[in-house]
Design a protein around this motif. Structure first.
Motif, PDB file in Angstrom:
ATOM      1  N   CYS A   1      -1.728  -1.713  -3.948  1.00 39.42           N
ATOM      2  CA  CYS A   1      -1.122  -1.294  -5.227  1.00 39.42           C
ATOM      3  C   CYS A   1      -0.361  -2.426  -5.898  1.00 39.42           C
ATOM      4  O   CYS A   1      -0.361  -2.540  -7.119  1.00 39.42           O
ATOM      5  CB  CYS A   1      -0.172  -0.124  -4.989  1.00 39.42           C
TER       6      CYS A   1
ATOM      7  N   TYR B   1       0.867  -1.178   0.000  1.00 37.07           N
ATOM      8  CA  TYR B   1       0.000   0.000   0.000  1.00 37.07           C
ATOM      9  C   TYR B   1       0.905   1.230   0.000  1.00 37.07           C
ATOM     10  O   TYR B   1       1.549   1.525   1.008  1.00 37.07           O
ATOM     11  CB  TYR B   1      -0.900   0.010   1.238  1.00 37.07           C
ATOM     12  N   MET B   2       0.984   1.905  -1.129  1.00 40.21           N
ATOM     13  CA  MET B   2       1.894   3.044  -1.256  1.00 40.21           C
ATOM     14  C   MET B   2       1.450   4.193  -0.340  1.00 40.21           C
ATOM     15  O   MET B   2       0.265   4.471  -0.225  1.00 40.21           O
ATOM     16  CB  MET B   2       1.947   3.530  -2.705  1.00 40.21           C
ATOM     17  N   LYS B   3       2.432   4.868   0.264  1.00 41.30           N
ATOM     18  CA  LYS B   3       2.150   6.030   1.097  1.00 41.30           C
ATOM     19  C   LYS B   3       1.977   7.291   0.261  1.00 41.30           C
ATOM     20  O   LYS B   3       1.337   8.234   0.691  1.00 41.30           O
ATOM     21  CB  LYS B   3       3.278   6.232   2.112  1.00 41.30           C
TER      22      LYS B   3
ATOM     23  N   ILE C   1       9.230   1.437  -5.314  1.00 40.40           N
ATOM     24  CA  ILE C   1       8.877   0.022  -5.178  1.00 40.40           C
ATOM     25  C   ILE C   1       9.340  -0.759  -6.401  1.00 40.40           C
ATOM     26  O   ILE C   1       9.804  -1.886  -6.297  1.00 40.40           O
ATOM     27  CB  ILE C   1       7.369  -0.191  -4.902  1.00 40.40           C
TER      28      ILE C   1
ATOM     29  N   PHE D   1       8.445   3.887   2.388  1.00 43.58           N
ATOM     30  CA  PHE D   1       7.580   4.459   1.353  1.00 43.58           C
ATOM     31  C   PHE D   1       6.278   3.711   1.139  1.00 43.58           C
ATOM     32  O   PHE D   1       5.440   4.126   0.346  1.00 43.58           O
ATOM     33  CB  PHE D   1       8.336   4.593   0.025  1.00 43.58           C
ATOM     34  N   ALA D   2       6.053   2.612   1.867  1.00 41.64           N
ATOM     35  CA  ALA D   2       4.807   1.864   1.697  1.00 41.64           C
ATOM     36  C   ALA D   2       4.489   1.078   2.955  1.00 41.64           C
ATOM     37  O   ALA D   2       5.378   0.651   3.682  1.00 41.64           O
ATOM     38  CB  ALA D   2       4.930   0.909   0.504  1.00 41.64           C
TER      39      ALA D   2
ATOM     40  N   ASN E   1       2.792   8.783  -4.221  1.00 44.18           N
ATOM     41  CA  ASN E   1       2.829   8.383  -5.628  1.00 44.18           C
ATOM     42  C   ASN E   1       4.224   8.042  -6.142  1.00 44.18           C
ATOM     43  O   ASN E   1       4.443   7.995  -7.346  1.00 44.18           O
ATOM     44  CB  ASN E   1       2.228   9.490  -6.503  1.00 44.18           C
ATOM     45  N   SER E   2       5.153   7.779  -5.286  1.00 46.74           N
ATOM     46  CA  SER E   2       6.525   7.481  -5.719  1.00 46.74           C
ATOM     47  C   SER E   2       6.678   5.979  -6.010  1.00 46.74           C
ATOM     48  O   SER E   2       7.425   5.275  -5.336  1.00 46.74           O
ATOM     49  CB  SER E   2       7.530   7.951  -4.676  1.00 46.74           C
ATOM     50  N   HIS E   3       5.974   5.531  -7.028  1.00 43.29           N
ATOM     51  CA  HIS E   3       5.980   4.111  -7.380  1.00 43.29           C
ATOM     52  C   HIS E   3       7.335   3.649  -7.896  1.00 43.29           C
ATOM     53  O   HIS E   3       7.629   2.450  -7.853  1.00 43.29           O
ATOM     54  CB  HIS E   3       4.886   3.823  -8.417  1.00 43.29           C
TER      55      HIS E   3
ATOM     56  N   TYR F   1       2.399  -2.415   4.324  1.00 41.44           N
ATOM     57  CA  TYR F   1       2.255  -3.738   3.744  1.00 41.44           C
ATOM     58  C   TYR F   1       1.445  -4.640   4.667  1.00 41.44           C
ATOM     59  O   TYR F   1       1.294  -4.375   5.859  1.00 41.44           O
ATOM     60  CB  TYR F   1       3.624  -4.368   3.465  1.00 41.44           C
TER      61      TYR F   1
ATOM     62  N   LYS G   1       1.141  -5.527 -10.327  1.00 43.64           N
ATOM     63  CA  LYS G   1       0.434  -4.283 -10.034  1.00 43.64           C
ATOM     64  C   LYS G   1      -1.044  -4.650 -10.053  1.00 43.64           C
ATOM     65  O   LYS G   1      -1.506  -5.333 -10.970  1.00 43.64           O
ATOM     66  CB  LYS G   1       0.745  -3.228 -11.089  1.00 43.64           C
TER      67      LYS G   1
END
Length: 138
Positions: free
Chosen positions: A102, A72-74, A81, A125-126, A76-78, A128, A96
């Motif tokens: 996400c 689960y991204m915190k 990951i 950054f995410a 939009n910096s995909h 989980y 994805k």
């Protein structure tokens, strides 16, 4: 390409035992080995067969744990990951998704310590959720 019953039967034979020769498959389906080979080549050309692979007993590689991690991204910096996925060999599958999370990652590793280390890299950054596999059913 529309699949017919013979194409589907060939795919099932290859899925159950990819070591079968075209001749052996042909004998089961009442085709020549050449006819099976021609059909397999068309399946490859049309991207129906994407690749050939093997399943290895992971215990022989020292891999004892299988886990699925929902990411689960915190923000939009995909790219973070995606870089992490490509960096770690123990991430054997990555998807994805269009669900509440996400990404879904399949992890095969040798210890809880290595899994913890991976989770520590994800956390900045995410968030989980993790599901550990206890036993394979099928």
């Amino acid at each position: 390409m529309k699949l017919d019953d013979l194409d589907i039967a060939i795919l099932k034979e290859l899925k159950s035992n990819s070591k079968l020769t075209f001749k052996e498959i042909g004998e089961k389906l009442h085709l020549t080995g050449q006819a099976v080979g021609n059909r397999v080549n068309k399946l490859i050309e049309n991207n129906i067969i994407e690749n050939f692979t093997i399943n290895i007993n992971k215990n022989y590689l020292g891999l004892k744990n299988t886990s699925y991690i929902r990411i689960y991204m915190k923000d939009n910096s995909h790219d973070k990951i995606l870089n992490l996925i490509n960096k770690h060999d123990e991430i054997v599958e990555a998807y994805k998704t269009g669900s509440d999370c996400c990404y879904v990652l399949k992890i095969e590793n040798e210890s809880n310590e290595s899994l913890t280390s991976l989770l520590d890299e994800i956390l900045p950054f995410a968030n989980y959720q993790i599901s550990m596999v206890l036993d394979r059913i099928k």
